[in-house]
Design a protein around this motif. Structure first.
Motif, PDB file in Angstrom:
ATOM      1  N   ALA A  78       0.873  -1.132  -0.005  1.00  0.00           N
ATOM      2  CA  ALA A  78       0.117  -0.082  -0.048  1.00  0.00           C
ATOM      3  C   ALA A  78       1.102   1.123   0.065  1.00  0.00           C
ATOM      4  CB  ALA A  78      -0.957  -0.009   1.183  1.00  0.00           C
ATOM      5  N   PRO A  79       0.450   2.294  -0.629  1.00  0.00           N
ATOM      6  CA  PRO A  79       1.354   3.488  -0.733  1.00  0.00           C
ATOM      7  C   PRO A  79       1.306   4.132   0.705  1.00  0.00           C
ATOM      8  CG  PRO A  79      -0.875   4.104  -1.856  1.00  0.00           C
ATOM      9  CD  PRO A  79      -0.684   2.465  -1.414  1.00  0.00           C
ATOM     10  N   ALA A  80       2.328   4.904   0.848  1.00  0.00           N
ATOM     11  CA  ALA A  80       2.372   5.468   1.934  1.00  0.00           C
ATOM     12  C   ALA A  80       1.326   6.730   2.334  1.00  0.00           C
ATOM     13  CB  ALA A  80       3.877   6.670   2.167  1.00  0.00           C
ATOM     14  N   ALA A  81       0.793   6.444   3.483  1.00  0.00           N
ATOM     15  CA  ALA A  81      -0.503   7.475   3.665  1.00  0.00           C
ATOM     16  C   ALA A  81      -0.168   8.951   3.932  1.00  0.00           C
ATOM     17  CB  ALA A  81      -0.949   6.772   5.186  1.00  0.00           C
ATOM     18  N   ASN A  82       1.173   9.296   4.143  1.00  0.00           N
ATOM     19  CA  ASN A  82       1.293  10.437   4.376  1.00  0.00           C
ATOM     20  C   ASN A  82       2.203  11.327   3.052  1.00  0.00           C
ATOM     21  OD1 ASN A  82       3.647   9.275   4.543  1.00  0.00           O
ATOM     22  ND2 ASN A  82       4.381  10.550   6.368  1.00  0.00           N
ATOM     23  N   ASP A  83       1.924  10.600   1.994  1.00  0.00           N
ATOM     24  CA  ASP A  83       2.705  11.289   0.740  1.00  0.00           C
ATOM     25  C   ASP A  83       1.503  11.872  -0.042  1.00  0.00           C
ATOM     26  OD1 ASP A  83       5.085  11.358  -1.133  1.00  0.00           O
ATOM     27  OD2 ASP A  83       3.607  10.089  -2.480  1.00  0.00           O
ATOM     28  N   PRO A  84       1.717  13.196  -0.326  1.00  0.00           N
ATOM     29  CA  PRO A  84       0.932  13.916  -0.987  1.00  0.00           C
ATOM     30  C   PRO A  84       0.681  13.566  -2.557  1.00  0.00           C
ATOM     31  CG  PRO A  84       2.222  15.496   0.287  1.00  0.00           C
ATOM     32  CD  PRO A  84       2.885  13.898   0.071  1.00  0.00           C
ATOM     33  N   GLN A  85       1.656  13.067  -3.186  1.00  0.00           N
ATOM     34  CA  GLN A  85       1.553  12.641  -4.357  1.00  0.00           C
ATOM     35  C   GLN A  85       0.666  11.176  -4.639  1.00  0.00           C
ATOM     36  OE1 GLN A  85       5.767  12.399  -6.310  1.00  0.00           O
ATOM     37  NE2 GLN A  85       4.725  13.815  -7.912  1.00  0.00           N
ATOM     38  N   THR A  86       1.093  10.506  -3.669  1.00  0.00           N
ATOM     39  CA  THR A  86       0.047   9.172  -3.774  1.00  0.00           C
ATOM     40  C   THR A  86      -1.344   9.358  -3.386  1.00  0.00           C
ATOM     41  OG1 THR A  86       1.322   8.470  -1.551  1.00  0.00           O
ATOM     42  CG2 THR A  86       2.210   7.732  -3.728  1.00  0.00           C
ATOM     43  N   ASP A  87      -1.415  10.357  -2.314  1.00  0.00           N
ATOM     44  CA  ASP A  87      -2.751  10.715  -1.943  1.00  0.00           C
ATOM     45  C   ASP A  87      -3.465  11.257  -3.052  1.00  0.00           C
ATOM     46  OD1 ASP A  87      -4.654  10.926   0.209  1.00  0.00           O
ATOM     47  OD2 ASP A  87      -4.255  13.082   0.186  1.00  0.00           O
ATOM     48  N   PHE A  88      -2.856  12.142  -3.902  1.00  0.00           N
ATOM     49  CA  PHE A  88      -3.354  12.718  -5.202  1.00  0.00           C
ATOM     50  C   PHE A  88      -3.907  11.633  -6.093  1.00  0.00           C
ATOM     51  CE2 PHE A  88      -2.774  13.793  -9.500  1.00  0.00           C
ATOM     52  CZ  PHE A  88      -3.732  14.950  -9.756  1.00  0.00           C
ATOM     53  N   VAL A  89      -3.012  10.779  -6.401  1.00  0.00           N
ATOM     54  CA  VAL A  89      -3.327   9.543  -7.126  1.00  0.00           C
ATOM     55  C   VAL A  89      -4.532   8.823  -6.967  1.00  0.00           C
ATOM     56  CG1 VAL A  89      -2.473   7.331  -8.311  1.00  0.00           C
ATOM     57  CG2 VAL A  89      -0.996   9.452  -8.190  1.00  0.00           C
ATOM     58  N   ARG A  90      -4.308   8.420  -5.522  1.00  0.00           N
ATOM     59  CA  ARG A  90      -5.757   7.625  -4.991  1.00  0.00           C
ATOM     60  C   ARG A  90      -6.853   8.599  -5.085  1.00  0.00           C
ATOM     61  NH1 ARG A  90      -4.997   6.280   0.787  1.00  0.00           N
ATOM     62  NH2 ARG A  90      -6.919   5.129   0.479  1.00  0.00           N
ATOM     63  N   ALA A  91      -6.881   9.815  -4.698  1.00  0.00           N
ATOM     64  CA  ALA A  91      -8.128  10.558  -5.091  1.00  0.00           C
ATOM     65  C   ALA A  91      -8.733  10.696  -6.423  1.00  0.00           C
ATOM     66  CB  ALA A  91      -7.832  12.014  -4.539  1.00  0.00           C
ATOM     67  N   ILE A  92      -7.778  10.825  -7.361  1.00  0.00           N
ATOM     68  CA  ILE A  92      -8.051  10.804  -8.737  1.00  0.00           C
ATOM     69  C   ILE A  92      -8.839   9.418  -9.077  1.00  0.00           C
ATOM     70  CG2 ILE A  92      -7.437  11.075 -11.324  1.00  0.00           C
ATOM     71  CD1 ILE A  92      -7.586  13.784  -9.340  1.00  0.00           C
ATOM     72  N   LEU A  93      -7.963   8.504  -8.800  1.00  0.00           N
ATOM     73  CA  LEU A  93      -8.480   7.019  -9.358  1.00  0.00           C
ATOM     74  C   LEU A  93      -9.729   6.581  -8.621  1.00  0.00           C
ATOM     75  CD1 LEU A  93      -7.699   4.687 -10.828  1.00  0.00           C
ATOM     76  CD2 LEU A  93      -6.627   3.515  -8.857  1.00  0.00           C
ATOM     77  N   GLY A  94      -9.952   7.294  -7.441  1.00  0.00           N
ATOM     78  CA  GLY A  94     -11.305   6.834  -6.763  1.00  0.00           C
ATOM     79  C   GLY A  94     -12.255   7.590  -7.257  1.00  0.00           C
ATOM     80  N   ASP A  95     -12.115   8.831  -7.811  1.00  0.00           N
ATOM     81  CA  ASP A  95     -13.236   9.379  -8.618  1.00  0.00           C
ATOM     82  C   ASP A  95     -13.349   8.887  -9.943  1.00  0.00           C
ATOM     83  OD1 ASP A  95     -15.042  11.952  -8.002  1.00  0.00           O
ATOM     84  OD2 ASP A  95     -14.522  11.974 -10.055  1.00  0.00           O
ATOM     85  N   THR A  96     -12.505   8.332 -10.675  1.00  0.00           N
ATOM     86  CA  THR A  96     -12.668   7.746 -12.105  1.00  0.00           C
ATOM     87  C   THR A  96     -13.616   6.248 -11.419  1.00  0.00           C
ATOM     88  OG1 THR A  96     -10.633   6.403 -11.898  1.00  0.00           O
ATOM     89  CG2 THR A  96     -10.774   8.359 -12.881  1.00  0.00           C
ATOM     90  N   GLU A  97     -13.208   5.698 -10.411  1.00  0.00           N
ATOM     91  CA  GLU A  97     -14.010   4.468  -9.972  1.00  0.00           C
ATOM     92  C   GLU A  97     -15.496   4.892  -9.704  1.00  0.00           C
ATOM     93  OE1 GLU A  97     -10.508   2.350  -7.657  1.00  0.00           O
ATOM     94  OE2 GLU A  97     -11.881   3.106  -6.546  1.00  0.00           O
TER      95      GLU A  97
END
Length: 296
Positions: A78-97
């Protein structure tokens, strides 16, 4: 872009440590270096058999590199919870889902979420070994999106396409290829390839496939904005700048000083911008039939 409004996806995995591969030490087989004596033996064998020794060494190098850079499921986490870049990717992918689940449900279909793999340098996918130089890509064989986060820095520095919505467009484009796979479009392209149909060219099937993915990215953007109201002034321009920067004509002009339409695989800058805008205009997937379009 107010991307923090997006729901975080649980389908992002981090393979950046496992994908770094082996560095230095020359050729390696099974964890052991190929000695100078071994190189000499290969050269001698090539000369005796009439084969090009450098070709033999090159083939060995490719096999060894693949072994040293493959990313097994065990190296993913799982990506690091406190990393802004991976948090951004998770947010965008989540919305595409969220977007594509709703769109598929409207037509009685079920959307299957893709996995997004973060890697660094090189990665082994079901479609083969790939490097970050090829940019983000989608592999239909394992239904996964692959992304080296360094590409976003290259977008800003090389392509002058900075901004979070420009990055979101890139992710949405690759997810668009996943949508094509679920709809059976990718399989039809593969069948056409096996039948010897021309893939490249300004009107080729690859260009039409890529432009459709741009349109589908626009469809996602329309629905995401309607649901979250997260776009800020200039965000759409960021996406259009990114689409314009990676057109075949512009990239060829920059790299080789001339444009060769017969070798196009993604479409011109103007076409990429047009089809993203087409998807974003009304958010209708039926407006994205690039394969039936007489003019791209």
């Amino acid at each position: 872009m107010l991307w923090k409004k997006g729901r975080r996806s649980d389908n992002v995995v981090d393979a950046q440590d496992g994908a770094s591969g082996g560095g230095g030490g020359g050729f390696r087989i099974g964890g052991k270096g190929l000695s100078l004596g071994g190189v000499v033996l290969i050269v001698a064998f090539g000369l005796l058999t009439g084969q090009d020794p450098m070709q033999i060494l090159g083939q060995l190098a490719g096999q060894m590199e693949q072994q040293s850079t493959s990313v097994s499921p065990q190296t993913r986490q799982a990506p690091a919870a406190n990393d802004p870049q991976t948090d951004f990717v998770r947010a965008i992918l989540g919305d595409t889902e969220d977007t594509w689940r709703a769109i598929f449900a409207q037509s009685g279909r079920q959307y299957k979420d893709p996995t997004l793999v973060l890697f660094r340098g090189r990665v082994q996918s079901a479609c083969g070994l790939a490097s970050s130089a090829s940019g983000p890509f989608y592999c239909p064989a394992d239904q996964q999106v692959y992304l080296d986060l360094d590409f976003f820095r290259e977008m800003s520095q090389r392509f002058k396409a900075a901004g979070d919505f420009a990055q979101a467009y890139v992710i949405a484009h690759e997810v668009g290829h996943h949508v094509q796979t679920l709809l059976g479009i990718s399989a039809k392209i593969q069948t056409a390839r096996q039948q010897g149909q021309r893939m490249e060219g300004s009107n080729g099937l690859l260009v039409r496939q890529e432009l459709q993915a741009d349109c589908l990215a626009g469809v996602w953007a329309w629905h995401a904005q309607k649901r979250l109201n997260w776009l800020e002034p200039g965000d759409i321009e960021e996406a259009l700048t990114a689409a314009n920067a990676i057109g075949d004509d512009r990239l060829q002009q920059q790299s080789q000083g001339r444009v060769v339409p017969d070798s196009f695989t993604h479409g011109t800058s103007a076409q990429r911008v047009r089809w993203f805008k087409t998807g974003f205009a009304q958010g209708q997937i039926n407006q994205c039939d690039t394969f039936a379009a007489k003019s791209l």
